[in-house]
Design an enzyme around this catalytic site. Structure first.
Site, PDB file in Angstrom:
ATOM      1  N   SER A 148      -2.470  -3.742  -2.130  1.00 18.58           N
ATOM      2  CA  SER A 148      -1.777  -4.004  -0.870  1.00 18.58           C
ATOM      3  C   SER A 148      -0.620  -4.973  -1.094  1.00 18.58           C
ATOM      4  O   SER A 148       0.326  -4.647  -1.807  1.00 18.58           O
ATOM      5  CB  SER A 148      -2.783  -4.517   0.168  1.00 18.58           C
ATOM      6  OG  SER A 148      -2.243  -4.487   1.458  1.00 18.58           O
ATOM      7  N   ASP A 224      -6.906   5.094   5.170  1.00 13.69           N
ATOM      8  CA  ASP A 224      -6.433   3.712   5.261  1.00 13.69           C
ATOM      9  C   ASP A 224      -5.718   3.512   6.601  1.00 13.69           C
ATOM     10  O   ASP A 224      -4.747   4.211   6.914  1.00 13.69           O
ATOM     11  CB  ASP A 224      -5.473   3.445   4.100  1.00 13.69           C
ATOM     12  CG  ASP A 224      -5.111   1.984   3.934  1.00 13.69           C
ATOM     13  OD1 ASP A 224      -4.930   1.301   4.959  1.00 13.69           O
ATOM     14  OD2 ASP A 224      -4.978   1.546   2.776  1.00 13.69           O
ATOM     15  N   HIS A 257      -8.982   0.901   3.136  1.00 17.31           N
ATOM     16  CA  HIS A 257      -8.170  -0.133   2.487  1.00 17.31           C
ATOM     17  C   HIS A 257      -9.026  -1.191   1.790  1.00 17.31           C
ATOM     18  O   HIS A 257      -8.495  -2.160   1.265  1.00 17.31           O
ATOM     19  CB  HIS A 257      -7.293  -0.803   3.547  1.00 17.31           C
ATOM     20  CG  HIS A 257      -6.105  -1.541   3.022  1.00 17.31           C
ATOM     21  ND1 HIS A 257      -5.025  -0.916   2.420  1.00 17.31           N
ATOM     22  CD2 HIS A 257      -5.809  -2.882   3.004  1.00 17.31           C
ATOM     23  CE1 HIS A 257      -4.120  -1.812   2.074  1.00 17.31           C
ATOM     24  NE2 HIS A 257      -4.569  -3.017   2.415  1.00 17.31           N
TER      25      HIS A 257
END
Length: 279
Positions: A148, A224, A257
């Protein structure tokens, strides 16, 4: 360049340690973790740097990343730094996506962040000096990965330092902070309103401006929640295609995620790194 040992634990035929030192870049204590597989006396091992995402410390991947078994087998040192400076005197923000835990791997230029938020220089320069001085690392064989915000960090650091990293990969990276709310908030806050100054912290912009790496590996969860608004892997896909960079992009249906996703594909990434670090 002294370090303090916070803890060590035996795991998978190696040592998982957590360490602390005083950082010249951030002006604060910084904590990081290092896994060192057992090795022959005097041997130098390749290293993989892992950069974490928003709200994380070194502990998230250390506790949930499930990397040690593969690193022990493959002979890889695994380094996980924090995501920002910490401390009572360090400025912060109430939101999770700015301030402490959200350093975005930039050197801030705007007040009040500029004094401490120097995570680019910390990761690119200072921490490698510390690791090289205290651990059996072969600095000619480095790989970098991240998740991320840390995926953004891994991509941009590799692109800005051509030839340093033999392998670069990411899990659900923020590929273009200039084109997502997280990035616009962070870069605007840390660097000011001049968007031209943001480009060195945007993987797609760096590629458009001529930065190159031989290849990239990216895995992205299809479920996600941040995929469409924040992550936008199609922008990286287009930039790499135009620049002739080989991108292996895996869209993993059903994965989100979280570290359930990261830990699932961690071994595959480490094996990919190992192959390139040992050519």
């Amino acid at each position: 360049m002294t370090i303090e040992t916070v803890s060590t634990n035996r795991s998978f035929g190696g040592t998982q340690g957590v360490y602390k030192h005083s950082s010249r870049e951030t002006g604060t204590p910084m904590v990081f973790s290092v896994f060192v597989p057992d090795h022959a006396p005097g041997a130098k091992l390749p290293v993989v740097w892992y950069l974490s995402g928003l709200t994380c410390t070194h502990a998230n991947v250390t506790e949930k990343g499930e990397f040690r078994r593969a690193c022990a087998e493959l002979g890889l040192i695994f380094v996980a730094p924090d995501t920002s400076p910490r401390g009572d005197d360090v400025p912060d923000d109430e939101a999770y996506d700015f301030g402490k835990g959200a350093g975005f791997y930039v050197d801030a230029t705007a007040a009040p962040w500029a004094a401490n938020f120097r995570m680019r220089s910390y990761i690119e320069n200072e921490l490698p000096e510390v690791i090289g001085a205290h651990f059996p690392v072969d600095m000619a064989r480095q790989g970098i990965m991240g998740h991320s915000m840390g995926g953004h960090g891994a991509l941009t650091i590799s692109l800005r330092n051509p030839g340093r990293f033999r392998a670069t990969s990411a899990f659900a990276p923020i590929v273009s902070p200039l084109h997502c709310p997280w990035g616009e908030k962070a870069l605007g806050g840390y660097l000011g309103a001049d968007r031209a100054a943001w480009r060195e912290y945007d993987a797609c912009a760096l590629i458009e401006d001529g930065a190159r790496v031989p290849e990239l590996l990216v895995d992205q969860g299809g479920s996600d929640n941040f995929l469409k608004e924040q992550l936008k892997p199609e922008l990286l896909e287009a930039a790499c295609a135009k620049a002739g960079i080989t991108l292996t992009l895996g869209l993993r249906e059903g994965y989100d995620h979280s570290y359930y996703f990261i830990s699932t594909f961690m071994e595959a990434h480490l094996r990919w790194h190992h192959e390139r670090l040992n050519r």
